[in-house]
Design a protein around this motif. Structure first.
Motif, mmCIF file in Angstrom:
data_model
loop_
_atom_site.group_PDB
_atom_site.id
_atom_site.type_symbol
_atom_site.label_atom_id
_atom_site.label_comp_id
_atom_site.label_asym_id
_atom_site.label_seq_id
_atom_site.Cartn_x
_atom_site.Cartn_y
_atom_site.Cartn_z
ATOM 1 N N ASN A 152 -17.274 57.206 -16.081
ATOM 2 C CA ASN A 152 -16.573 58.438 -15.531
ATOM 3 C C ASN A 152 -16.297 59.222 -16.618
ATOM 4 O OD1 ASN A 152 -13.912 60.045 -14.751
ATOM 5 N ND2 ASN A 152 -15.060 59.715 -12.733
ATOM 6 N N MET A 153 -16.458 60.826 -16.396
ATOM 7 C CA MET A 153 -16.045 61.661 -17.140
ATOM 8 C C MET A 153 -14.917 61.588 -18.019
ATOM 9 S SD MET A 153 -15.970 65.162 -15.090
ATOM 10 C CE MET A 153 -15.175 66.338 -16.290
ATOM 11 N N ALA A 154 -13.810 61.408 -17.405
ATOM 12 C CA ALA A 154 -12.418 61.223 -17.941
ATOM 13 C C ALA A 154 -12.279 60.288 -18.988
ATOM 14 C CB ALA A 154 -11.220 61.126 -16.790
ATOM 15 N N TYR A 155 -12.967 59.248 -19.098
ATOM 16 C CA TYR A 155 -12.767 58.088 -19.812
ATOM 17 C C TYR A 155 -13.614 58.298 -21.354
ATOM 18 C CZ TYR A 155 -10.548 56.060 -16.066
ATOM 19 O OH TYR A 155 -9.564 55.708 -15.182
ATOM 20 N N TYR A 156 -14.429 59.261 -21.333
ATOM 21 C CA TYR A 156 -15.040 59.761 -22.523
ATOM 22 C C TYR A 156 -13.886 60.257 -23.485
ATOM 23 C CZ TYR A 156 -19.896 59.530 -21.030
ATOM 24 O OH TYR A 156 -21.223 59.084 -20.327
ATOM 25 N N ASN A 157 -13.168 60.941 -22.866
ATOM 26 C CA ASN A 157 -11.669 61.443 -23.363
ATOM 27 C C ASN A 157 -10.952 60.399 -23.876
ATOM 28 O OD1 ASN A 157 -12.183 64.190 -23.516
ATOM 29 N ND2 ASN A 157 -11.802 64.448 -21.242
ATOM 30 N N VAL A 158 -10.626 59.573 -23.254
ATOM 31 C CA VAL A 158 -9.913 58.431 -23.246
ATOM 32 C C VAL A 158 -10.251 57.599 -24.665
ATOM 33 C CG1 VAL A 158 -8.952 55.969 -22.748
ATOM 34 C CG2 VAL A 158 -8.929 57.803 -21.253
ATOM 35 N N MET A 159 -11.647 57.510 -24.672
ATOM 36 C CA MET A 159 -12.243 56.569 -25.989
ATOM 37 C C MET A 159 -11.962 57.609 -27.252
ATOM 38 S SD MET A 159 -15.221 54.279 -24.551
ATOM 39 C CE MET A 159 -16.021 55.651 -23.679
ATOM 40 N N MET A 160 -12.415 58.794 -26.967
ATOM 41 C CA MET A 160 -12.239 59.982 -28.235
ATOM 42 C C MET A 160 -10.774 59.961 -28.518
ATOM 43 S SD MET A 160 -15.387 62.362 -27.826
ATOM 44 C CE MET A 160 -16.411 62.365 -26.652
ATOM 45 N N ASP A 161 -9.924 59.909 -27.528
ATOM 46 C CA ASP A 161 -8.410 60.035 -27.949
ATOM 47 C C ASP A 161 -8.083 58.709 -28.669
ATOM 48 O OD1 ASP A 161 -6.065 61.501 -27.746
ATOM 49 O OD2 ASP A 161 -5.488 59.832 -26.414
ATOM 50 N N ARG A 162 -8.449 57.587 -28.165
ATOM 51 C CA ARG A 162 -8.070 56.412 -29.208
ATOM 52 C C ARG A 162 -8.536 56.338 -30.489
ATOM 53 N NH1 ARG A 162 -9.255 51.545 -24.232
ATOM 54 N NH2 ARG A 162 -7.234 52.152 -23.239
ATOM 55 N N ALA A 163 -9.834 56.920 -30.712
ATOM 56 C CA ALA A 163 -10.460 57.210 -32.035
ATOM 57 C C ALA A 163 -9.394 58.004 -32.651
ATOM 58 C CB ALA A 163 -11.711 57.501 -31.896
ATOM 59 N N ILE A 164 -9.124 59.052 -32.281
ATOM 60 C CA ILE A 164 -8.174 59.959 -33.001
ATOM 61 C C ILE A 164 -6.790 59.181 -33.307
ATOM 62 C CG2 ILE A 164 -6.705 62.025 -32.721
ATOM 63 C CD1 ILE A 164 -9.340 62.822 -33.540
ATOM 64 N N ASP A 165 -6.304 58.746 -32.245
ATOM 65 C CA ASP A 165 -5.260 58.047 -32.703
ATOM 66 C C ASP A 165 -5.293 56.819 -33.915
ATOM 67 O OD1 ASP A 165 -3.784 59.082 -30.793
ATOM 68 O OD2 ASP A 165 -3.814 57.415 -29.125
ATOM 69 N N GLU A 166 -6.530 56.158 -33.865
ATOM 70 C CA GLU A 166 -6.839 55.287 -35.088
ATOM 71 C C GLU A 166 -6.926 56.166 -36.549
ATOM 72 O OE1 GLU A 166 -10.438 52.925 -34.986
ATOM 73 O OE2 GLU A 166 -9.970 52.298 -32.937
ATOM 74 N N MET A 167 -7.380 57.465 -36.383
ATOM 75 C CA MET A 167 -7.318 58.053 -37.617
ATOM 76 C C MET A 167 -5.870 59.023 -38.028
ATOM 77 S SD MET A 167 -9.890 61.316 -38.681
ATOM 78 C CE MET A 167 -8.914 62.571 -38.527
ATOM 79 N N TRP A 168 -5.408 59.155 -36.849
ATOM 80 C CA TRP A 168 -3.889 59.488 -37.146
ATOM 81 C C TRP A 168 -3.113 58.725 -38.018
ATOM 82 C CZ3 TRP A 168 -6.209 63.600 -36.350
ATOM 83 C CH2 TRP A 168 -6.033 64.588 -35.533
ATOM 84 N N LEU A 169 -3.176 57.544 -37.545
ATOM 85 C CA LEU A 169 -2.372 56.216 -38.177
ATOM 86 C C LEU A 169 -2.602 56.402 -39.857
ATOM 87 C CD1 LEU A 169 -2.805 53.132 -36.062
ATOM 88 C CD2 LEU A 169 -0.879 54.422 -36.314
ATOM 89 N N GLN A 170 -3.869 56.675 -40.334
ATOM 90 C CA GLN A 170 -4.186 57.001 -41.651
ATOM 91 C C GLN A 170 -3.802 58.184 -42.134
ATOM 92 O OE1 GLN A 170 -8.238 55.816 -42.575
ATOM 93 N NE2 GLN A 170 -8.197 53.898 -41.635
ATOM 94 N N LEU A 171 -3.770 58.970 -41.260
ATOM 95 C CA LEU A 171 -3.230 60.492 -41.847
ATOM 96 C C LEU A 171 -1.607 60.331 -41.920
ATOM 97 C CD1 LEU A 171 -5.232 63.465 -40.149
ATOM 98 C CD2 LEU A 171 -4.859 62.872 -42.387
ATOM 99 N N GLY A 172 -0.988 59.512 -41.162
ATOM 100 C CA GLY A 172 0.427 59.245 -41.319
ATOM 101 C C GLY A 172 1.162 60.203 -40.258
ATOM 102 N N ILE A 173 0.407 60.591 -39.121
ATOM 103 C CA ILE A 173 0.888 61.238 -37.978
ATOM 104 C C ILE A 173 0.890 60.144 -36.761
ATOM 105 C CG2 ILE A 173 0.695 63.343 -38.920
ATOM 106 C CD1 ILE A 173 -1.780 63.810 -37.510
#
Length: 174
Positions: free
Chosen positions: A40-61
């Motif tokens: 479902n289209m909504a879950y593409y956003n969920v997965m991309m948001d999870r990836a951003i959250d992983e990167m935000w950890l390395q940015l310190g945010i």
């Protein structure tokens, strides 16, 4: 030592995200499959948001940043392109490019790909705002975070830009 100082010291031990950032491999959850038999289209956003959250950890945010400094990020704009169907059982991975930033915003581009076959399933281009959560208003990044972001922007500028950045929603020209 203040909470901000302790956070700054901890930040120095976190390596910067690579150029580009590659998320962990994710699996499609059965409840995300719609009546068309695909994700479902909504879950593409969920997965991309999870990836951003992983990167935000390395940015310190990430979550610690919210807890210690009372700041976070909110997505202000998002443009998703659905290119190829993803189905249950398909492993996926997201590549994140930090394209630009200023004192209050981050411009990112994500590509969701099949993790083993490499084909492109979807892209997402986003504008993210830095928020002071005590006032729930847009605010400037602290200098240490801003410096990390600028370093990542510079690093990501050295890799080829993926196709699709800056696209807009419009009818095809005849």
């Amino acid at each position: 030592m203040t909470s901000a100082a302790a956070a700054g010291d901890r930040l120095k031990t976190i390596p910067l995200p690579p150029a580009p950032f590659l998320s962990s491999v994710m699996q499609i959850e059965p409840q995300w499959i719609d009546y068309n038999g695909h994700l479902n289209m909504a879950y593409y956003n969920v997965m991309m948001d999870r990836a951003i959250d992983e990167m935000w950890l390395q940015l310190g945010i990430g979550p610690a940043y919210m807890k210690e400094r009372h700041c976070s990020t909110f997505t202000a704009e998002c443009h998703v392109r659905y290119i190829r169907e993803i189905h249950l059982g398909d492993p996926v991975q997201v590549t994140v490019y930090v394209l630009e930033s200023d004192e209050k915003r981050l411009h990112t581009f994500e590509e969701l790909r099949h993790a083993t076959e490499g084909w492109l399933s979807a892209t997402s281009e986003n504008m993210t705002l830095h928020m002071d959560m005590t006032q729930r208003k847009v605010a400037a990044f602290p200098p240490d975070i801003r410096a990390r972001i600028q370093a990542v922007v510079a690093s990501h500028a050295t890799v080829p830009r993926p196709e699709g950045i800056g696209r807009k929603v419009a009818m095809p020209q005849r």
